[in-house]
Design a protein around this motif. Structure first.
Motif, PDB file in Angstrom:
ATOM      1  N   HIS A  60       0.805  -1.218   0.000  1.00  0.00           N
ATOM      2  CA  HIS A  60       0.000   0.000   0.000  1.00  0.00           C
ATOM      3  C   HIS A  60       0.841   1.273   0.000  1.00  0.00           C
ATOM      4  CE1 HIS A  60      -3.157  -2.835   1.730  1.00  0.00           C
ATOM      5  NE2 HIS A  60      -3.680  -2.385   0.615  1.00  0.00           N
ATOM      6  N   ARG A  61       1.895   1.312   0.809  1.00  0.00           N
ATOM      7  CA  ARG A  61       2.729   2.522   0.835  1.00  0.00           C
ATOM      8  C   ARG A  61       3.385   2.743  -0.528  1.00  0.00           C
ATOM      9  NH1 ARG A  61       3.960   4.573   6.118  1.00  0.00           N
ATOM     10  NH2 ARG A  61       5.364   6.080   5.135  1.00  0.00           N
ATOM     11  N   SER A  62       3.777   1.657  -1.172  1.00  0.00           N
ATOM     12  CA  SER A  62       4.393   1.776  -2.493  1.00  0.00           C
ATOM     13  C   SER A  62       3.380   2.215  -3.545  1.00  0.00           C
ATOM     14  CB  SER A  62       5.041   0.450  -2.900  1.00  0.00           C
ATOM     15  OG  SER A  62       6.126   0.135  -2.046  1.00  0.00           O
ATOM     16  N   LEU A  63       2.135   1.741  -3.426  1.00  0.00           N
ATOM     17  CA  LEU A  63       1.094   2.228  -4.324  1.00  0.00           C
ATOM     18  C   LEU A  63       0.945   3.743  -4.194  1.00  0.00           C
ATOM     19  CD1 LEU A  63      -1.626  -0.536  -3.785  1.00  0.00           C
ATOM     20  CD2 LEU A  63      -0.552   0.017  -5.978  1.00  0.00           C
ATOM     21  N   ALA A  64       0.917   4.208  -2.953  1.00  0.00           N
ATOM     22  CA  ALA A  64       0.802   5.647  -2.727  1.00  0.00           C
ATOM     23  C   ALA A  64       2.031   6.384  -3.258  1.00  0.00           C
ATOM     24  CB  ALA A  64       0.612   5.922  -1.237  1.00  0.00           C
ATOM     25  N   ARG A  65       3.207   5.814  -3.065  1.00  0.00           N
ATOM     26  CA  ARG A  65       4.448   6.464  -3.515  1.00  0.00           C
ATOM     27  C   ARG A  65       4.491   6.560  -5.042  1.00  0.00           C
ATOM     28  NH1 ARG A  65       7.323   3.786  -0.485  1.00  0.00           N
ATOM     29  NH2 ARG A  65       8.011   2.121  -1.884  1.00  0.00           N
ATOM     30  N   HIS A  66       3.943   5.553  -5.716  1.00  0.00           N
ATOM     31  CA  HIS A  66       3.890   5.571  -7.187  1.00  0.00           C
ATOM     32  C   HIS A  66       2.680   6.351  -7.699  1.00  0.00           C
ATOM     33  CE1 HIS A  66       6.856   2.294  -6.935  1.00  0.00           C
ATOM     34  NE2 HIS A  66       7.093   2.513  -8.214  1.00  0.00           N
ATOM     35  N   ARG A  88      -3.029 -15.197  12.901  1.00  0.00           N
ATOM     36  CA  ARG A  88      -2.703 -16.445  13.601  1.00  0.00           C
ATOM     37  C   ARG A  88      -1.410 -16.354  14.389  1.00  0.00           C
ATOM     38  NH1 ARG A  88      -2.747 -20.420   8.689  1.00  0.00           N
ATOM     39  NH2 ARG A  88      -1.781 -18.554   7.808  1.00  0.00           N
ATOM     40  N   THR A  89      -0.414 -15.672  13.832  1.00  0.00           N
ATOM     41  CA  THR A  89       0.897 -15.652  14.483  1.00  0.00           C
ATOM     42  C   THR A  89       1.147 -14.377  15.278  1.00  0.00           C
ATOM     43  OG1 THR A  89       1.976 -14.629  12.564  1.00  0.00           O
ATOM     44  CG2 THR A  89       1.800 -17.048  12.588  1.00  0.00           C
ATOM     45  N   GLY A  90       0.411 -13.306  14.962  1.00  0.00           N
ATOM     46  CA  GLY A  90       0.654 -12.021  15.606  1.00  0.00           C
ATOM     47  C   GLY A  90       1.874 -11.294  15.076  1.00  0.00           C
ATOM     48  N   VAL A  91       2.539 -11.860  14.075  1.00  0.00           N
ATOM     49  CA  VAL A  91       3.762 -11.272  13.525  1.00  0.00           C
ATOM     50  C   VAL A  91       3.408 -10.131  12.575  1.00  0.00           C
ATOM     51  CG1 VAL A  91       5.768 -11.737  12.051  1.00  0.00           C
ATOM     52  CG2 VAL A  91       5.058 -13.409  13.777  1.00  0.00           C
ATOM     53  N   VAL A  92       4.152  -9.035  12.664  1.00  0.00           N
ATOM     54  CA  VAL A  92       4.000  -7.920  11.723  1.00  0.00           C
ATOM     55  C   VAL A  92       4.675  -8.306  10.412  1.00  0.00           C
ATOM     56  CG1 VAL A  92       4.593  -5.520  11.232  1.00  0.00           C
ATOM     57  CG2 VAL A  92       3.854  -6.193  13.527  1.00  0.00           C
ATOM     58  N   VAL A  93       3.955  -8.108   9.318  1.00  0.00           N
ATOM     59  CA  VAL A  93       4.423  -8.548   8.001  1.00  0.00           C
ATOM     60  C   VAL A  93       4.591  -7.331   7.098  1.00  0.00           C
ATOM     61  CG1 VAL A  93       3.850  -9.914   5.972  1.00  0.00           C
ATOM     62  CG2 VAL A  93       3.282 -10.777   8.250  1.00  0.00           C
ATOM     63  N   GLY A  94       5.821  -7.101   6.641  1.00  0.00           N
ATOM     64  CA  GLY A  94       6.066  -5.983   5.729  1.00  0.00           C
ATOM     65  C   GLY A  94       5.814  -4.639   6.381  1.00  0.00           C
ATOM     66  N   GLU A  95       6.512  -4.367   7.465  1.00  0.00           N
ATOM     67  CA  GLU A  95       6.255  -3.166   8.255  1.00  0.00           C
ATOM     68  C   GLU A  95       6.381  -1.890   7.436  1.00  0.00           C
ATOM     69  OE1 GLU A  95       7.623  -1.232  12.559  1.00  0.00           O
ATOM     70  OE2 GLU A  95       8.741  -2.904  11.666  1.00  0.00           O
ATOM     71  N   ARG A  96       7.293  -1.875   6.454  1.00  0.00           N
ATOM     72  CA  ARG A  96       7.505  -0.656   5.663  1.00  0.00           C
ATOM     73  C   ARG A  96       6.303  -0.321   4.779  1.00  0.00           C
ATOM     74  NH1 ARG A  96      13.345  -1.653   3.001  1.00  0.00           N
ATOM     75  NH2 ARG A  96      12.364  -3.698   2.698  1.00  0.00           N
ATOM     76  N   GLU A  97       5.395  -1.289   4.596  1.00  0.00           N
ATOM     77  CA  GLU A  97       4.210  -1.047   3.769  1.00  0.00           C
ATOM     78  C   GLU A  97       2.972  -0.700   4.603  1.00  0.00           C
ATOM     79  OE1 GLU A  97       3.998  -0.642   0.585  1.00  0.00           O
ATOM     80  OE2 GLU A  97       6.131  -1.025   0.280  1.00  0.00           O
TER      81      GLU A  97
END
Length: 369
Positions: free
Chosen positions: A256-262, A291-300
Motif C-alpha cells: 500500500h505505501r508503495s502504491l501511494a508512492r507511485h 494467527r501468528t501475531g507477527v507484523v508482516v512488511g512493516e515498511r508497507e
C-alpha cells in the motif's frame, strides 16, 4: 469434491468441495431449494443496513453482477430502496466465442463511466484471466441462476483474454480483472492492448491486487490503472502463508505505501468477509498476521490518515466520483458517518466491529443509532 463417510463406509451427509469456485449446488445439490427474486431483494435490503451501520455510504462491485442480481438492484432502485450508492461492473454471460457480438452490444450502454444515476450505476465488465474451464461450463449452463455468488465465473486462456480485453478497449468498455495470482500475465495483456487503444481514461481495475514488485508498480502507473486490495483475506487471515509463497518478500504483499508512492489510485475492500471496513482499516495499519501475531512488511504499513483516505477518497476515485465524494468539504455531497470511535486515535481493537451512530448519504439518514 469429497463425500465424507463414516467408519462403516456410510455417507455422513457432509460434502467437502475442493474447487476454488464452488459448484456443488449446481451438481449434486441442484434439486435443493434456490434463492428466489424475493430472497435477492430481501438480502439487498439487509446488506445495505449492515453496511450503513458500519458507516459505509457507497459500494463498488468489481467482481461483476449477473443479470438476476442486477434485476434485484434495479427493482429495489425503482422502489426507492437503494439507500447506498452502488456502482457495479457486469459479469459476462457469454463464452469467448461469443465475445465479438456480446462486447460491442454491452459497450453501447455500459461503456465509459456506465449508465445510471448517483444511486445505481452499471459500467464495465469483470473479465477473468485463466480459470477452470470445467467449472466455467457448469456455471454457464446453470444461468440465469448464480447461487450464492451473484456473478458468473468464466475461464479464459491467454489468447481469449487478450481478444476480449482488446475488444473492450476498442469499444470504450472498462475492464476489471482479479489479479490475485496472475498480475504479470494481465499486465502483459493490458500493455499490448494499450499500444492499440487508449485505456488510461477508463481506469481499468486490478481487483484483489495481492502482490507487486517495484517494476510491476511502475508498469501499473504507466497504464493509468487503479487497484483494489483485499487486506482482510491476505493480510489479516493469511499474511504468513502469502509471504511464504512470495519467497519471503513481505514488502511485496499488498504494498500500500508503495502504491501511494507511485501515485497509483487504490481503494481497500472488505470482499464481504466480513462486511466491516474497519477490519480492513486495522489490517492495513497493523499488518499483523491474525494467527501468528507477527507484523508482516512493516515498511508497507499505512498511517491511519492514509488508510482512511483509501476507504474514502480511494473508493471515490475507483467510481469516477473523486470530485464530488470522499471528502467533507463545502459543495460536495453530504455523505458522512458519525462513528463510535475516532479512527485516527482509538485503539485498533476498538475500531474493529464498531458501528456508526449516524450515517448520511446525500444528506439522507440511512442509519441512526
Amino acid at each position: 469434491m469429497e463425500i465424507v463417510k463414516d467408519a462403516a463406509g456410510q455417507p455422513t451427509g457432509v460434502f467437502v468441495e475442493h474447487n476454488l469456485i464452488q459448484v456443488l449446488e449446481f451438481t449434486l445439490m441442484r434439486e435443493a431449494p434456490r434463492f428466489t427474486p424475493d430472497d435477492r431483494l430481501r438480502a439487498l435490503r439487509v446488506s445495505q443496513r449492515r453496511y450503513a451501520a458500519r458507516g459505509v455510504t457507497a459500494v463498488y462491485e468489481g467482481h461483476g453482477i449477473a443479470p438476476e442480481v442486477l434485476a434485484a438492484y434495479r427493482e429495489s432502485h425503482a422502489r426507492s430502496g437503494l439507500h447506498l450508492r452502488c456502482t457495479l461492473a457486469v459479469s459476462p454471460t457469454w463464452d469467448a466465442a461469443e465475445a465479438t457480438r456480446a462486447i460491442p452490444a454491452l459497450a453501447a450502454w455500459a461503456g465509459g463511466r456506465g449508465l445510471g444515476d448517483d444511486r445505481l450505476r452499471v459500467g464495465g465488465i469483470c473479465l477473468h484471466y485463466g480459470g477452470d474451464p470445467g467449472v466455467a461450463r457448469i456455471l454457464h449452463a446453470s444461468q440465469p441462476y448464480t447461487g450464492w455468488a451473484g456473478f458468473v465465473e468464466s475461464a479464459n486462456d491467454p489468447a481469449a483474454y487478450l481478444e476480449q480485453a482488446d475488444l473492450a478497449a476498442h469499444h470504450g468498455l472498462r475492464v476489471n480483472t482479479l489479479v490475485t495470482r496472475c498480475l504479470p500475465e494481465v499486465l502483459d495483456a493490458w500493455e499490448e492492448v494499450a499500444r492499440r487503444h487508449p485505456i488510461r481514461d477508463l481506469r481499468w481495475v486490478l481487483v484483489h491486487l495481492n502482490s507487486a514488485t517495484p517494476e510491476q508498480l511502475a508498469r501499473i502507473r504507466r497504464l493509468g490503472a487503479v487497484a483494489t486490495t483485499n487486506p482482510i483475506s491476505y493480510l489479516y487471515r493469511s499474511a504468513a502463508d502469502e509471504v511464504a509463497r512470495l519467497g519471503g518478500a513481505a514488502d511485496q504483499l499488498l504494498p500500500h505505501r508503495s502504491l501511494a508512492r507511485h501515485r497509483i489510485p487504490f481503494g481497500i475492500a472488505t470482499d464481504n468477509k466480513p462486511a466491516d471496513p474497519w477490519v480492513a482499516f486495522a489490517a492495513v495499519v497493523a499488518r499483523r498476521d491474525m494467527r501468528t501475531g507477527v507484523v508482516v512488511g512493516e515498511r508497507e504499513r499505512l498511517t491511519r490518515a492514509q488508510a482512511l483516505a483509501a476507504l474514502t477518497q480511494g473508493g471515490a476515485w475507483v467510481t469516477f466520483a473523486e470530485r464530488e465524494r470522499g471528502r467533507l468539504t463545502p459543495g460536495w455531497v453530504a455523505d458522512l458517518a458519525v462513528l463510535e470511535h475516532d479512527p485516527l486515535t482509538a485503539p485498533l481493537e476498538d475500531l474493529v466491529g464498531q458501528t456508526a451512530r449516524l450515517t448520511l448519504v446525500g444528506g439522507e439518514i440511512v442509519h441512526d443509532a
